[in-house]
Design a protein around this motif. Structure first.
Motif, PDB file in Angstrom:
ATOM      1  N   ASP A 180       1.037  -1.227   0.013  1.00 42.69           N
ATOM      2  CA  ASP A 180       0.178   0.113  -0.005  1.00 42.69           C
ATOM      3  C   ASP A 180       0.544   1.016   0.072  1.00 42.69           C
ATOM      4  OD1 ASP A 180      -1.710   2.005   0.175  1.00 42.69           O
ATOM      5  OD2 ASP A 180      -2.750   1.591   2.426  1.00 42.69           O
ATOM      6  N   VAL A 181       0.922   1.878  -1.192  1.00 44.30           N
ATOM      7  CA  VAL A 181       2.411   3.056  -1.354  1.00 44.30           C
ATOM      8  C   VAL A 181       0.962   4.837  -0.785  1.00 44.30           C
ATOM      9  CG1 VAL A 181       3.523   2.447  -3.007  1.00 44.30           C
ATOM     10  CG2 VAL A 181       0.852   3.351  -3.866  1.00 44.30           C
ATOM     11  N   GLU A 204       9.288  -0.418   6.421  1.00 43.71           N
ATOM     12  CA  GLU A 204       8.317  -0.581   8.117  1.00 43.71           C
ATOM     13  C   GLU A 204       7.055  -0.897   7.807  1.00 43.71           C
ATOM     14  OE1 GLU A 204       7.882   2.630  11.925  1.00 43.71           O
ATOM     15  OE2 GLU A 204       9.066   3.429   9.527  1.00 43.71           O
ATOM     16  N   ASN A 205       6.164  -0.592   7.220  1.00 42.23           N
ATOM     17  CA  ASN A 205       4.858  -0.819   6.970  1.00 42.23           C
ATOM     18  C   ASN A 205       4.322  -1.730   6.057  1.00 42.23           C
ATOM     19  OD1 ASN A 205       4.001   1.952   9.114  1.00 42.23           O
ATOM     20  ND2 ASN A 205       5.366   2.236   7.130  1.00 42.23           N
ATOM     21  N   LEU A 223       5.932  -4.271  -7.262  1.00 42.13           N
ATOM     22  CA  LEU A 223       5.215  -2.951  -6.870  1.00 42.13           C
ATOM     23  C   LEU A 223       5.678  -2.858  -8.764  1.00 42.13           C
ATOM     24  CD1 LEU A 223       6.385  -0.303  -4.306  1.00 42.13           C
ATOM     25  CD2 LEU A 223       4.389  -0.879  -4.858  1.00 42.13           C
ATOM     26  N   ARG A 224       6.677  -3.666  -9.270  1.00 40.13           N
ATOM     27  CA  ARG A 224       6.990  -3.362 -10.590  1.00 40.13           C
ATOM     28  C   ARG A 224       6.203  -4.115 -11.247  1.00 40.13           C
ATOM     29  NH1 ARG A 224      11.491  -0.811 -11.571  1.00 40.13           N
ATOM     30  NH2 ARG A 224      13.292   0.269  -9.942  1.00 40.13           N
ATOM     31  N   ALA A 225       6.000  -5.479 -10.785  1.00 40.80           N
ATOM     32  CA  ALA A 225       5.049  -6.385 -11.521  1.00 40.80           C
ATOM     33  C   ALA A 225       3.560  -5.288 -11.389  1.00 40.80           C
ATOM     34  CB  ALA A 225       5.288  -7.471 -11.121  1.00 40.80           C
ATOM     35  N   ASN A 251       1.502   8.446  -6.895  1.00 45.82           N
ATOM     36  CA  ASN A 251       1.322   7.467  -6.043  1.00 45.82           C
ATOM     37  C   ASN A 251       0.714   7.209  -4.550  1.00 45.82           C
ATOM     38  OD1 ASN A 251      -0.329   5.624  -8.452  1.00 45.82           O
ATOM     39  ND2 ASN A 251       1.588   6.135  -8.650  1.00 45.82           N
ATOM     40  N   ALA A 252       2.138   7.211  -4.342  1.00 46.93           N
ATOM     41  CA  ALA A 252       2.022   7.318  -2.489  1.00 46.93           C
ATOM     42  C   ALA A 252       1.995   9.197  -1.460  1.00 46.93           C
ATOM     43  CB  ALA A 252       3.813   7.857  -1.908  1.00 46.93           C
ATOM     44  N   LYS A 253       1.840   9.037  -0.794  1.00 49.90           N
ATOM     45  CA  LYS A 253       0.881   9.890   0.272  1.00 49.90           C
ATOM     46  C   LYS A 253       1.741  10.568   0.553  1.00 49.90           C
ATOM     47  CE  LYS A 253      -2.045  10.582   4.175  1.00 49.90           C
ATOM     48  NZ  LYS A 253      -2.983   9.819   5.097  1.00 49.90           N
TER      49      LYS A 253
END
Length: 439
Positions: A120-121, A301-302, A349-351, A420-422
């Protein structure tokens, strides 16, 4: 040939590969027949050696080799066709117990299975720095430029702001270093007082402790080693050989043209705007690298998942040239676990987001890099033939391909995170960025 997979749990499995005589016998006979034709055995003419003697001398070794070839081929085919996502390599489980006098064999292999997880980015918020060149930095840069392109006026006596050329010496540390420095570089109040008013030809004794704001300047101006520069606390002699006052250059069109080319900058405001643009372009690279590192750390970490830890430790112990002890293998796993976790996260993520680098992308990236480098040397419009030739030469070099692929991979991943990241953007000056980001 029969292969059976038994799942121990979600992260571990055992493969049993049953190899029958018909799977390998033809290959063994073919190899032994070749040996019969080519082997040199005293007392027999070449090609006339009895097969019984060939089998006695070479049979077991050929059998083991050919069975292993069949075994490895079957393993590879099975893992590929079943699309098993494994970590490390299959580990033989019953290798020592194989009876090579039998015709049929059963081999067992331990498998470490890659975990299933989601990334979850958009989860935890990550700080994105926007580094700006503030007025103080711009004014200092203008001042530096004016000094750099200004005139030197020779003097006899040192005043504040002057540039002094002289030689530092110390018998204790075997220092003999000729250097030029400005009095503005001297942070120590007593050292500065000793220099102000000194004349060409004078020798001034100075304490190194606190003389410069940054101990690394001891290395720069005194010529001591890096390790000695920190906390250096000795007395040095400084023989003054030359004193100059630097008259700053005027901010006129001649200077602007010298800096940026004819007519591209025509005022101090435009000069500052150009400095700001160039500086913030360089700052963006540092900010981007910091962002990439921070998003990666946040994902590690998450993003929670288990690993087949015991299997991986056994694989680490057996995979090197020298077998490791259980304790060393565990320590090596702990050192590499974070990197392995990120490899799995990045691979997913890449796939899932089609972030793999294609050859055409790598070729275009190489061309743009080459054009930028050629432009720095005034070659603004290279021909297509020239570009194709240089690009082909670069892409024929394996090390260059790996380096460029790594750069492009990072760039694609960074752009994905930016989109895409927060992220929470924070505007900051460069000095504050260094203190806050790398404290």
């Amino acid at each position: 040939m029969n292969i059976i997979k038994k799942e121990i749990d979600k992260l571990n499995a055992v493969l049993t590969v049953e190899v029958s005589k018909e799977d390998y016998s033809a290959n063994v006979e073919k190899v032994l027949n070749n040996y019969k034709k080519t082997a040199n055995i005293p007392g027999f003419r070449k090609g006339q050696i009895p097969m019984g003697m060939v089998k006695k001398q070479y049979g077991k070794a050929v059998l083991v080799e050919e069975v292993n070839k069949v075994l490895q081929g079957a393993l590879h085919k099975y893992l590929t066709e079943e699309k098993l996502d494994i970590l490390g390599n299959p580990l033989p489980k019953n290798e020592a117990g194989i009876n090579w006098d039998d015709d049929n064999y059963s081999f067992e292999f331990e498998l470490g299975l890659a975990p299933q997880f989601n990334v979850d980015v958009k989860g935890k918020e990550v700080l994105q720095y926007k580094i700006v060149a503030d007025d103080e930095m711009l004014n200092n840069q203008v001042k530096t430029i004016r000094k750099q392109y200004g005139k030197l006026i020779s003097k006899k006596e040192v005043e504040k702001g002057d540039e002094i050329t002289g030689t530092f010496t110390s018998t204790e540390k075997e220092i003999e270093k000729k250097t030029t420095l400005s009095t503005d570089e001297i942070a120590g109040k007593k050292q500065l007082e000793s220099l102000i008013g000194a004349k060409v030809g004078d020798t001034v004794t100075l304490k190194t402790k606190g003389m410069f704001a940054d101990d690394h300047d001891n290395q720069k101006y005194l010529g001591v080693a890096h390790d000695e520069a920190h906390g250096l606390d000795i007395e040095v002699s400084f023989n003054i050989e030359e004193v100059n006052k630097r008259e700053m250059a005027e901010l006129n069109q001649e200077l602007f043209d010298k800096l940026f080319g004819e007519g591209k900058v025509s005022s101090e405001e435009e000069l500052k705007a150009k400095i700001k643009e160039d500086a913030e372009g360089q700052f963006a690279q540092q900010s981007d690298q910091k962002l990439l590192n921070d998003v990666v750390e946040s994902l590690i970490e998450n993003t929670k998942f288990d690993l087949p830890q015991e299997f991986l430790q056994r694989w680490i112990a057996m995979s090197g040239e020298k077998r490791l002890s259980e304790e060393d293998a565990k320590a090596e796993f702990e050192r590499s676990e974070k990197g392995l976790r990120y490899q799995l996260i990045e691979g997913k993520l890449r796939a899932e987001n089609k972030l793999q680098v294609t050859f055409d992308e790598l070729k275009d990236y190489s061309k743009n890099m080459i054009k930028a480098q050629m432009a720095q040397y005034g070659q603004m419009d290279p021909s297509d033939e020239e570009m194709e030739s240089i690009t082909a030469r670069i892409l024929s070099n394996k090390e260059e391909v790996e380096r460029l692929s790594e750069q492009l991979n990072s760039a694609k991943l960074l752009n994905f995170f930016k989109e895409n990241a927060k992220l929470k953007t924070k505007e900051i000056t460069y000095d504050k960025f260094i203190k806050e980001a790398y404290a």
